[in-house]
Design a protein around this motif. Structure first.
Motif, short mmCIF file in Angstrom:
data_model
loop_
_atom_site.label_atom_id
_atom_site.label_comp_id
_atom_site.label_asym_id
_atom_site.label_seq_id
_atom_site.Cartn_x
_atom_site.Cartn_y
_atom_site.Cartn_z
N THR A 1 10.01 -8.75 -6.78
CA THR A 1 8.85 -7.96 -6.37
C THR A 1 8.72 -7.94 -4.85
O THR A 1 8.54 -6.87 -4.24
N PHE A 2 8.84 -9.09 -4.22
CA PHE A 2 8.70 -9.15 -2.75
C PHE A 2 9.88 -8.49 -2.05
O PHE A 2 9.72 -7.96 -0.94
N GLN A 3 11.04 -8.52 -2.65
CA GLN A 3 12.18 -7.81 -2.07
C GLN A 3 11.92 -6.30 -2.04
O GLN A 3 12.20 -5.63 -1.05
N LYS A 4 11.36 -5.79 -3.12
CA LYS A 4 11.07 -4.36 -3.19
C LYS A 4 9.93 -4.00 -2.24
O LYS A 4 9.99 -2.98 -1.52
N LEU A 5 8.88 -4.81 -2.20
CA LEU A 5 7.76 -4.53 -1.29
C LEU A 5 8.22 -4.51 0.16
O LEU A 5 7.76 -3.68 0.96
N TYR A 6 9.11 -5.41 0.52
CA TYR A 6 9.59 -5.46 1.90
C TYR A 6 10.45 -4.23 2.22
O TYR A 6 10.41 -3.70 3.33
N LYS A 7 11.20 -3.79 1.23
CA LYS A 7 12.01 -2.58 1.43
C LYS A 7 11.10 -1.38 1.69
O LYS A 7 11.36 -0.55 2.57
N TYR A 8 10.00 -1.25 0.93
CA TYR A 8 9.07 -0.15 1.15
C TYR A 8 8.43 -0.26 2.53
O TYR A 8 8.23 0.75 3.21
N ASN B 1 8.66 2.34 5.37
CA ASN B 1 7.35 2.98 5.46
C ASN B 1 7.17 4.03 4.37
O ASN B 1 6.71 5.14 4.61
N GLU B 2 7.54 3.66 3.13
CA GLU B 2 7.48 4.58 2.01
C GLU B 2 6.33 4.21 1.07
O GLU B 2 6.15 3.04 0.73
N PRO B 3 5.57 5.22 0.60
CA PRO B 3 4.58 4.94 -0.44
C PRO B 3 5.30 4.75 -1.78
O PRO B 3 6.23 5.49 -2.11
N ARG B 4 4.89 3.76 -2.53
CA ARG B 4 5.51 3.51 -3.84
C ARG B 4 4.48 2.98 -4.82
O ARG B 4 3.56 2.26 -4.45
N LEU B 5 4.69 3.33 -6.08
CA LEU B 5 4.02 2.68 -7.20
C LEU B 5 5.02 1.71 -7.79
O LEU B 5 6.08 2.11 -8.26
N LEU C 1 2.64 -5.10 9.26
CA LEU C 1 2.35 -4.41 8.00
C LEU C 1 1.79 -3.02 8.26
O LEU C 1 1.22 -2.74 9.32
N ASN C 2 1.92 -2.15 7.28
CA ASN C 2 1.33 -0.81 7.37
C ASN C 2 0.05 -0.70 6.55
O ASN C 2 -0.38 0.38 6.18
N TYR C 3 -0.55 -1.83 6.24
CA TYR C 3 -1.87 -1.90 5.61
C TYR C 3 -2.56 -3.14 6.17
O TYR C 3 -1.91 -4.05 6.69
N SER C 4 -3.89 -3.18 6.07
CA SER C 4 -4.62 -4.27 6.72
C SER C 4 -5.39 -5.15 5.76
O SER C 4 -6.01 -6.13 6.18
N ARG C 5 -5.35 -4.84 4.45
CA ARG C 5 -6.08 -5.64 3.47
C ARG C 5 -5.47 -5.42 2.10
O ARG C 5 -4.63 -4.53 1.91
N ILE C 6 -5.92 -6.21 1.13
CA ILE C 6 -5.48 -6.05 -0.24
C ILE C 6 -6.70 -5.97 -1.15
O ILE C 6 -7.66 -6.74 -0.99
N LEU D 1 -3.79 7.72 -3.80
CA LEU D 1 -3.33 6.64 -2.91
C LEU D 1 -1.91 6.89 -2.43
O LEU D 1 -1.59 6.74 -1.25
N LEU D 2 -1.03 7.29 -3.35
CA LEU D 2 0.37 7.54 -2.98
C LEU D 2 0.50 8.72 -2.02
O LEU D 2 1.35 8.71 -1.13
N SER D 3 -0.34 9.72 -2.20
CA SER D 3 -0.23 10.93 -1.36
C SER D 3 -0.57 10.65 0.10
O SER D 3 -0.20 11.43 0.98
N THR D 4 -1.26 9.53 0.36
CA THR D 4 -1.59 9.19 1.75
C THR D 4 -0.75 8.03 2.27
O THR D 4 -1.06 7.46 3.32
N GLY D 5 0.29 7.67 1.54
CA GLY D 5 1.23 6.67 2.01
C GLY D 5 0.93 5.24 1.62
O GLY D 5 1.53 4.30 2.14
N SER D 6 -0.02 5.03 0.69
CA SER D 6 -0.39 3.67 0.30
C SER D 6 0.63 3.06 -0.66
O SER D 6 1.37 3.77 -1.35
N GLN D 7 0.65 1.73 -0.69
CA GLN D 7 1.44 0.99 -1.67
C GLN D 7 0.52 0.60 -2.83
O GLN D 7 -0.60 0.11 -2.61
N VAL D 8 1.00 0.80 -4.05
CA VAL D 8 0.20 0.51 -5.24
C VAL D 8 1.05 -0.32 -6.21
O VAL D 8 2.23 -0.02 -6.42
N ILE D 9 0.43 -1.35 -6.77
CA ILE D 9 1.10 -2.18 -7.78
C ILE D 9 0.32 -2.08 -9.08
O ILE D 9 -0.91 -2.19 -9.09
N LEU D 10 1.03 -1.85 -10.17
CA LEU D 10 0.45 -1.86 -11.52
C LEU D 10 1.07 -3.05 -12.24
O LEU D 10 2.28 -3.07 -12.49
#
Length: 464
Positions: free
Chosen positions: A27-34, A38-42, A71-76, A192-201
């Motif tokens: 999971t962290f390998q994929k998050l770091y790749k995104y 700087n790619e939005p991903r679900l 990071l490209n986000y400031s909170r979770i 969320l994805l359309s504005t470049g956010s990272q989302v985890i389900l």
């Protein structure tokens, strides 16, 4: 540059004597790749109960606080379907990071009304209201004047990495006919994805047919591939837990007799509050039971908020001898009991309930499912409310055919129930489609400045 997430994850594991988990690392390998691209991903996490999925939130929060400029986000924001799970996770994170950085936000507790803190643990309803320009802190103002300071909370959402945890409870709790939960969740993820956010389900029991509907809808909307998955296959460091044996049985006799006959740390889960309350009252008035069980505790969603939060803390820290509860305890609560007694439920809920027993290495668990005939006799017209009678009974009958009279590993149980959900005559109960009209309403509320809170309220009264 090294993977920031992995560095912190390994550091936390070293400090606490944990063994790293294979799919948490993936999971962290994929998050770091995104992050690097700087790619939005679900990111869909399909990992079993007890695997340690919530540690992901802790690692991300520590990364935010340690390397904010990287990071490209400031909170979770961690979104959960049940307040019982929210409270447990929030308390755990506050102990580690302090109240200044962690907030618990829902109808009962208002730590961070505008979702400002670096980590906010909240309900889906609270998140949704803030997303569609109705911040809960100003809901009365919206009703009275039709205006709110929605820009602030929405800015917090769009500057966050968002985790939707146990989404099957979000989707299915809103009914199978209206398709509301899936439609709303899909529209929010799309926004969320359309504005470049990272989302985890993150899930342990999302039915395949629902997951495919969500994936297909998002793939049709986005021209590029924005969906990734982490799927559990085998982790040597988790085998000592996932291979724990559980003995499966059904029961037709009196519930008190069952509990008296074999003293074990036990959770009894009902689908309805009225049944849990009735059973609790009968149990605490029986001296033969109170002499054998020092602590008998009741937990359900209708309790006053302060009592409910106190009960959750007691369950988590003291492990009472006997807990009588509703589905408020079935998912996400990190407890390990010897025995779970449950009424018949949908297969996705059964996977979660079994996740509350034998969660530690080399433990043995017991699952007992009460028979439908017994429930109808003792509790009257039992099949009312959310749980579908036909699906619950078919699940009960499948359990009788596949598991009765033998022990099975938690892994085999979860896998067989997962396959059972894919049977054609079972998957029809989960054949939920995104509702175009409701999806469009959420997207319009999200996208257009002309949609003010008063208009959102009017739309919600008509369509949701």
């Amino acid at each position: 540059m090294s993977n920031l997430y992995l560095d912190i994850y390994k550091q936390i594991c070293d400090e606490r004597g944990w063994k790293t988990r294979k799919y948490i690392i993936e999971t962290f390998q994929k998050l770091y790749k995104y992050l690097d691209k700087n790619e939005p991903r679900l990111l869909l996490l399909n990992l079993p109960t007890g695997y340690g999925k919530t540690s992901i939130t802790e690692v991300i929060l520590k990364t935010i606080l340690t390397y904010p400029e990287e990071l490209n986000y400031s909170r979770i924001i961690h979104v959960l379907p049940l307040k019982s799970i929210i409270h447990q996770l929030a308390v755990k994170l506050k102990r580690e990071f302090g109240d200044a950085y962690v907030g618990e936000q829902h109808m009962g507790i208002h730590d961070s009304p505008y979702l400002v803190r670096k980590c906010v643990v909240t309900t889906f309803d609270t998140f949704l209201l803030n997303f569609v320009k109705l911040p809960t802190a100003e809901y009365e103002k919206a009703l009275k004047y039709g205006i709110t300071h929605y820009h602030f909370s929405r800015a917090m959402i769009y500057s966050s990495l968002v985790i939707f945890d146990e989404p099957h409870l979000i989707i299915l709790s809103r009914g199978r006919n209206q398709n509301g939960g899936l439609s709303v969740l899909t529209a929010i993820i799309s926004g969320l994805l359309s504005t470049g956010s990272q989302v985890i389900l993150s899930t342990a029991s999302l039915p395949t047919i629902i997951k495919e509907e969500l994936i297909n809808w998002l793939k049709a909307e986005f021209s590029r591939n924005i969906i990734d998955e982490v799927n559990y296959e085998d982790d040597p460091e988790f085998r000592s837990i996932y291979e724990n044996r559980i003995e499966v049985a059904t029961y037709e006799g009196g519930l008190k007799d069952l509990v008296k006959s074999d003293i074990k740390k036990t959770i009894i889960i009902f689908n309805r509050v009225i049944d849990a309350v009735k059973t609790f009252k009968e149990f605490i008035q029986d001296p033969n039971l109170t002499n054998k069980y020092d602590d008998i505790l009741l937990l359900h969603g209708m309790l006053p908020e302060y009592i409910k939060m106190e009960a959750i803390d007691i369950i988590q820290e003291e492990i009472p001898d006997l807990v009588i509860a509703t589905h408020s305890i079935e998912a996400g609560v990190d407890i390990s009991y010897e025995r779970i007694i449950t009424v018949p439920v949908h297969p996705d809920s059964l996977i979660q309930r079994v996740g509350r027993v034998a969660r530690r290495a080399d433990q043995h668990g017991e699952l007992i499912i009460l028979s439908p005939d017994y429930l109808n006799k003792v509790f009257g017209d039992y099949w009312t409310g959310y749980y579908n009678r036909e699906l619950s009974i078919q699940t009960f009958e499948y359990i009788e055919t596949e598991f009765i009279g033998r022990e099975v590993s938690k892994r085999d149980f979860a896998q067989k129930i997962g396959k059972f959900m894919d049977f054609p005559d079972i998957s029809i109960y989960y054949d939920i489609k995104v509702n175009n009209n409701l999806y469009d309403i959420i997207k319009i509320c999200d996208n257009y400045e002309i949609i003010y809170p008063k208009m959102v309220l009017e739309l919600s009264l008509i369509h949701i």
